[in-house]
Scaffold this active site. Structure first.
Site, PDB file in Angstrom:
ATOM      1  N   GLU A  95       7.271   7.713   8.751  1.00 50.42           N
ATOM      2  CA  GLU A  95       6.762   6.471   9.301  1.00 50.42           C
ATOM      3  C   GLU A  95       5.627   7.074  10.377  1.00 50.42           C
ATOM      4  OE1 GLU A  95       7.228   3.282   8.668  1.00 50.42           O
ATOM      5  OE2 GLU A  95       8.519   4.722   7.158  1.00 50.42           O
ATOM      6  N   TRP A 101       2.431   7.325   8.498  1.00 50.18           N
ATOM      7  CA  TRP A 101       1.696   5.949   8.207  1.00 50.18           C
ATOM      8  C   TRP A 101       0.917   5.824   9.385  1.00 50.18           C
ATOM      9  CZ3 TRP A 101       0.777   2.671   4.519  1.00 50.18           C
ATOM     10  CH2 TRP A 101       1.692   2.638   3.287  1.00 50.18           C
ATOM     11  N   TRP A 109      -9.830 -18.684   2.838  1.00 49.24           N
ATOM     12  CA  TRP A 109      -8.792 -18.915   3.635  1.00 49.24           C
ATOM     13  C   TRP A 109      -8.618 -20.138   4.243  1.00 49.24           C
ATOM     14  CZ3 TRP A 109      -5.268 -15.070   2.723  1.00 49.24           C
ATOM     15  CH2 TRP A 109      -5.838 -13.739   2.706  1.00 49.24           C
ATOM     16  N   ASN A 130      10.064  -4.034  12.193  1.00 46.29           N
ATOM     17  CA  ASN A 130       9.112  -3.812  11.212  1.00 46.29           C
ATOM     18  C   ASN A 130       9.220  -4.663   9.885  1.00 46.29           C
ATOM     19  OD1 ASN A 130       6.837  -2.273   9.635  1.00 46.29           O
ATOM     20  ND2 ASN A 130       8.351  -1.592   8.368  1.00 46.29           N
ATOM     21  N   TRP A 170      -5.581 -13.722   7.551  1.00 46.40           N
ATOM     22  CA  TRP A 170      -4.767 -12.491   8.230  1.00 46.40           C
ATOM     23  C   TRP A 170      -5.340 -12.166   9.514  1.00 46.40           C
ATOM     24  CZ3 TRP A 170      -7.086  -8.033   9.472  1.00 46.40           C
ATOM     25  CH2 TRP A 170      -8.427  -7.395   8.669  1.00 46.40           C
ATOM     26  N   TRP A 218      -1.414  -5.740   8.902  1.00 46.27           N
ATOM     27  CA  TRP A 218      -2.049  -6.801   8.213  1.00 46.27           C
ATOM     28  C   TRP A 218      -2.689  -6.711   6.997  1.00 46.27           C
ATOM     29  CZ3 TRP A 218      -0.594 -11.824   9.264  1.00 46.27           C
ATOM     30  CH2 TRP A 218       0.279 -11.880  10.307  1.00 46.27           C
TER      31      TRP A 218
END
Ligand code: FAD
Length: 466
Positions: free
Chosen positions: A267, A270, A298, A333, A351, A374
């Site tokens: 993690e 990331w 969108w 998360n 988004w 996102w």
């Protein structure tokens, strides 16, 4: 030499290369510049302001223990820092390099102004574990996909964390002249923040949290990190974001032979990955990473967006998560992934609206990780994953909140529902609704979309739009 340590989001004394180098000077001043533009910016959440206030007080105390002191100055750093450097006759200004486009532009401007005056800006590593740009493919480019990035990143020697300087040099004579403010007296930092107080900000409390986390709970991370109803993750994200903890120190203290600790290390990778991506492709801060997805049509559906933001969609897992965000300024998360998928796919809302809402509310709001998360959810980002991977909120709820602890905690009006209806309350018969005292559509919203239809709509939309 006379030098200046300019703190930003590195509010600590441990493992801080900039501070260790600056401490070699003959005279040293330490400053944090409170930029009114950021204090009033809608992307800076109340929770982050409150955290910052506490972190500044904590840092001043810690620098005090080393014989130093933190000056907090109000103003635009592009003017404040060069002026301060001139006033104190500073030779070099030390910073921890930050890689968001905003920070890079600001630092470039400061560097130029300093250079015009014969001074230098020295950028040090310290936000990420591996310096952005340093983990590269065989053909010498930055990775666009996490898995190979991680493979290379893990093999790297990230070095050992640095201890704080034993003592700081005395301050230049001129510091008494500088107009400073006490963080506790800055009105914009005096915010109530979200209703449920987040634990105190600052290096001291953050280090205690890290010790507690490494002292046991991390071993169960693999088993518990996706269970929404238990505190199975570290909750160190605000400490890492504000730099009260060094990610490198956290990483070095892990025993990666232990599966929980190894997953935890992934993690942290990331976090480094998204820092690498943002540093290499700064345009991604503004729009889709993939050029072909920059102008997707969108839906501008304000009502749907509001229902989502307020936790009133009629999908208990989504509503629980959004209410956790507005109450705590933090969200699990797994829940972030669920609500992001719901907004972009079930509701087809851009988004970037969700990304901005997160920044305006999260205590750990971070340009790189938030944008990466996102875009991952929307299918516009670096990962090769498909838009058509659409989370089913009911299945996600039953899988990751099987006993309903999370939903009952954040959506109390559903607390009395049996587990087998908790994640799909619209399926309660009218009789059961009466008996439980929860009328769907009155006491709790009816679902704002039919997920199966919304899923089909999203897939059709995607194939037409791309
Ligand atoms: P842990 O599970 O204990 O993880 C340890 C640390 O690793 C975290 O503190 C964090 O620094 C880092 N980390 C974990 N997962 C990720 C990830 N997917 N991406 C990047 N770093 C990660 N994280 C932020 O710090 N700030 C954000 O603004 C943010 N926005 C997100 C938005 C979306 C849509 C998604 C899906 C994820 C986002 N994340 C963000 C990543 C992740 O959700 C949080 O870091 C995590 O929930 C923080 O809780 P924790 O400290 O208990 O995490």
């Amino acid at each position: 030499t006379t030098e200046l340590m300019w703190f930003r989001r590195d509010l600590r004394t441990h493992d801080l290369p900039a501070l260790v180098t600056a401490a070699d000077a003959d005279r040293l001043a330490c400053v944090f510049v409170l930029d009114p533009h950021l204090l009033d910016h809608e992307r800076v959440s109340p929770a982050r302001k409150r955290y910052l206030r506490q972190a500044l007080v904590d840092l001043d105390n810690r620098l005090g223990d080393l014989g130093g002191q933190l000056m907090v100055v109000l103003g635009d750093p592009r003017h404040v820092v060069p002026a301060l450097a001139k006033d104190l006759e500073v030779d070099a200004v030390h910073v921890t390099a930050d890689h968001t486009p905003f920070a890079v532009a600001r630092d470039d401007a400061v560097e130029k102004a300093l250079a015009d005056d014969g001074r230098t800006l020295e950028r040090h590593q310290g936000v990420s574990i591996a310096p952005p740009g340093s983990v590269r493919t065989g053909s010498d480019s930055v990775y666009k996909v996490f898995t190979p990035f991680h493979r290379t990143w893990t093999q790297r020697d990230h070095g050992e964390p640095l201890t704080p300087p034993a003592a700081l040099p005395r301050a230049p004579d001129g510091v008494g002249r500088i107009d400073t403010v006490a963080p506790t007296e800055v009105p914009q930092l005096d915010v109530r923040g979200p209703d449920e107080a987040w634990p105190d900000g600052g290096e001291g409390p953050a280090r205690e949290r890290l010790d507690d986390w490494l002292d046991g709970p991390v071993d169960d991370y693999d088993d518990r990190r996706d269970v929404l109803g238990v505190p199975g993750t570290s909750r160190l994200s605000p400490d890492l974001h504000m730099g009260c903890l060094s990610a490198r120190e956290a990483w070095t203290r892990l025993d990666r032979r232990n599966p929980g600790q190894d997953t935890y290390a992934t993690e942290l990778a990331w976090r480094d990955f998204y820092l690498h991506v943002m540093a290499e492709w700064p345009d991604t801060a503004r729009g889709a990473f993939r050029e072909e997805y920059r102008d997707l049509p969108w839906h501008d559906d304000d009502d749907a967006f509001e229902a989502w933001a307020e936790g009133q969609t009629g999908f208990p897992i989504v509503d629980a998560a959004m209410r956790q965000l507005s109450t705590m300024g933090w969200m699990h998360n797994r829940a972030r992934m669920i609500v992001a998928s719901f907004l972009c796919k079930d509701l087809l809302v851009d988004w970037r609206r969700g990304e901005a809402h997160f920044m305006a509310n999260l205590v750990d709001g971070d340009t790189c990780s938030n944008n990466g998360g996102w875009q991952w959810a929307a299918g516009t980002g670096t990962d090769a994953q498909q838009f058509i991977r659409i989370f089913n909120p009911t299945t996600q709820g039953t899988r990751f909140d099987p006993d309903g602890v999370y939903v009952r905690r954040w959506v109390p009006e559903l607390a009395d529902l049996p587990n087998n209806r908790l994640h799909e309350p619209w399926r309660l018969s009218e009789e059961d609704q009466e008996a439980l005292g929860v009328i769907i559509g009155e006491d709790y919203p009816a679902p704002i979309v039919d997920h199966a239809e919304a899923r089909q709509r999203a897939m059709d939309w995607w194939s037409q739009a791309t």
